[in-house]
Design an enzyme around this catalytic site. Structure first.
Site: not given
Ligand code: ATP
Ligand code: MG
Length: 563
Positions: A37, A262, A272
């Site tokens: 995102e 994760r 984020k």
């Molecule tokens: P955040 O919690 O940092 O906002 P998010 O999941 O909202 O992370 P996205 O931009 O939606 O961030 O993530 C893109 C991809 O990266 C998704 O498939 C998500 O599952 C993966 N991802 C995000 N954080 C992690 C992590 N700590 N470990 C492994 N994969 C991750």
């Molecule tokens: Mg997300």
């Protein structure tokens, strides 16, 4: 790209994919996607997902798309899109012509929503967000049906069209899936699939004032792109029934969602939202502050793409949540830089040394080895003269037992230069601080070799005062004092490490570093690994300490601590 950087291990996801190929599912096709995102910069957790998605595609002769999950206009910006693209490329991955945006599918998503309405599987609901929450029930009690749940298809079609046309205010209505208000899984209790939001979108501008929710947009985007394995993190496990429900009800291509744990790293945060808070509250200098766990921060800190890929490979992919010690990440960069980084001499906290029996105007160019781990790296000349700097720590006037470095009467080796013996010190009369150390040198020890088998117990690094360049050096340590700040909630500042940055402004480095290009990496002998910062100016370099030389990882038993 060297093959070994992409060595791969096996894990439960690769096992599933291998079985799928064997069973002829999707005609043996493997197609993944990385779906960020665009609401922040990528972090090391994303690197795990990137390495997994692109890595799996590569290993199984498949494809991996880069898809921006840009369904929330209020938090997303084009700046983030560009940074994400450049970070993925920097990590060593390519999406070819498969760059997609969920917003490209807005029209199609709208049509699928209309299909659900026509099938009696979605309705326009006039409850407010707060009311929806109250009607939803809890883990232990069922929800209540919305009074708008039994609107006719015609009424729903009409209202949904008018939602799109902008007739209603933000939050006044939603489109909800008609599933089951008493479902054990709360995600299935008539989830919202469209919301009204009169906010311009960074790609579609003012075209839309209704936006699809993640759960609806994601599975359909996967389906449209022909994704075979939709890899996501464990928190989406409870959303999988919904993922499956939309695709089954619409009767369209059905990718398989597979969840993995994760990445959590000790001494830092990985959300984020929290990283943005650190930036906005000024606790760090920006998303690329070298203390940040972001890809851009790690890059500025001096990490290499190979070291990050290697880290991701070592932590592996599993279904169990864990916290990885940040020392493992540091171990990976140390291992890489040990092989590749040229050695140079730099004195962080200078102490003046005068070689009293060395001719006043003499300068010698001595040979120094660029990298003992890489004979091909050759040698360079370093200037030696009568006045030098050594590290303040390397001298003690009254040394305790086991201090083997320079002290009065003691002989030590200056690396690549000579043996020197301390003959006395000069002190500031007022403060009593040592301002100079006086030494004699033995001309027969040129190059640092003993002429008669005489041994010294320490070898010091040094720079020639006349030739050295003044540099700024930024020393970093953990951003958080707490090992698991992920657990502490929102008051991040209370847990920050007040000493995470120490700036030294009068370091002296050998002249070869005068114009070190930003991004170039070095081992400062005996001190650590450093990387030239973009803040450098010609003749006035700035360095970030990437890591110290001491490997704490080797000592940590087992390495990955279960939470
Ligand atoms: P955040 O919690 O940092 O906002 P998010 O999941 O909202 O992370 P996205 O931009 O939606 O961030 O993530 C893109 C991809 O990266 C998704 O498939 C998500 O599952 C993966 N991802 C995000 N954080 C992690 C992590 N700590 N470990 C492994 N994969 C991750
Ligand atoms: Mg997300």
């Amino acid at each position: 790209m060297s093959g070994d950087a992409f060595r791969h291990t096996s894990d439960f996801i690769r096992h599933i994919i291998r079985e799928d190929i064997k069973a002829g599912r999707n005609s043996g096709r493997v197609h993944t996607r990385f779906p960020p995102e665009p609401n922040g910069y990528l972090h090391i957790g994303h690197a795990k997902s990137i390495c997994l998605n692109f890595g799996v595609a590569r290993e199984f002769n498949g494809l991996c798309n880069l898809r921006f999950d840009d369904t929330n206009p209020s938090r997303e910006e084009a700046e983030y899109v560009e940074s994400i693209k450049s970070d993925v490329r920097w990590l060593g991955f390519e999406w070819g012509d498969r760059l997609f945006f969920a917003s490209d599918y807005f029209e199609q998503l709208y049509r699928y929503a209309v299909e659900l309405i026509r099938a009696g599987l979605a309705y326009v609901c006039d409850l407010s967000a707060e009311e929806i929450r109250r009607y939803r029930g809890t883990l232990t009690s069922p929800g209540r049906e919305s009074p708008y749940r039994n609107r006719t298809v015609e009424e729903n079609l009409d209202l949904f069209e008018r939602m799109r046309a902008g007739e209603f205010g933000d939050g006044s209505r939603t489109l909800r899936a008609k599933i089951d208000m008493s479902a054990g899984n709360i995600n299935m209790r008539d989830p919202v699939i469209y919301r009204i939001q009169h906010t311009a979108h960074h790609r579609t501008g003012d075209k839309w004032c209704i936006y699809p929710m993640y759960d609806f947009a994601h599975c359909i985007s996967d389906s449209i792109e022909g994704i075979t394995h939709s890899l996501c993190t464990l928190e989406f496990e409870d959303h999988r029934p919904l993922y499956d429900w939309f695709l089954d009800k619409l009767g369209i291509f059905h990718p398989q969602q597979i969840e993995f744990a994760r990445l959590n790293l000790s001494h830092t945060v990985m959300s984020k939202r929290k990283l943005l808070k650190l930036v906005e509250e000024g606790h760090v200098r920006g998303w690329d502050d070298p203390r940040m766990p972001t890809i851009s921060g790690l890059r500025r800190r001096g990490f290499t793409p190979a070291s990050i890929r290697n880290f991701c490979e070592r932590i592996g992919v599993a279904r169990r949540d864990s916290v990885v010690d940040i020392a493992l990440l540091e171990h990976c960069i140390r291992e890489d830089l040990n092989r590749t980084a040229p050695r140079v001499m730099a004195v962080l906290r200078p102490l003046k040394v005068v070689i009293v029996n060395y001719p006043e105007d003499q300068v010698e160019e001595l040979d120094a080895v660029n990298n003992p781990e890489d004979p091909g790296a050759g040698t360079r000349k370093v200037p030696f003269s009568r006045v030098l700097y050594i590290e303040r720590d390397d001298f003690m006037e009254e040394p305790p037992a086991k201090f083997y470095r320079l002290s009065p009467g003691r002989e030590v080796r200056l690396r690549y230069a000579y043996f020197i013996t301390c003959t006395g010190v000069v002190k500031d009369e007022r403060t009593g601080d040592i301002t100079e150390v006086h030494c004699t040198y033995d001309p027969r020890t040129r190059g640092g070799d003993s002429p008669d088998g005489r041994k010294v117990r320490a070898t010091l690094h040094w720079v020639s005062a006349l030739h050295a360049v003044t540099a700024e050096v930024r020393l970093y340590s953990h951003l958080f004092a707490t090992a698991d700040p992920g657990e502490i909630g929102d008051d991040l500042s209370a847990h920050l490490n007040p000493d995470s940055l120490e700036t030294l402004r009068s370091c002296r480095v050998e002249p070869s570093l005068s114009d070190a290009p930003p991004g170039s990496r070095y081992q400062f002998e005996r001190v650590g690994y450093f990387c030239a910062d973009p803040d450098s100016a010609p003749g006035r370099p700035v360095f970030n300490r990437t890591v110290t030389l001491r490997d704490t990882w080797a000592k940590i038993k087992g390495g990955i601590a279960a939470r």
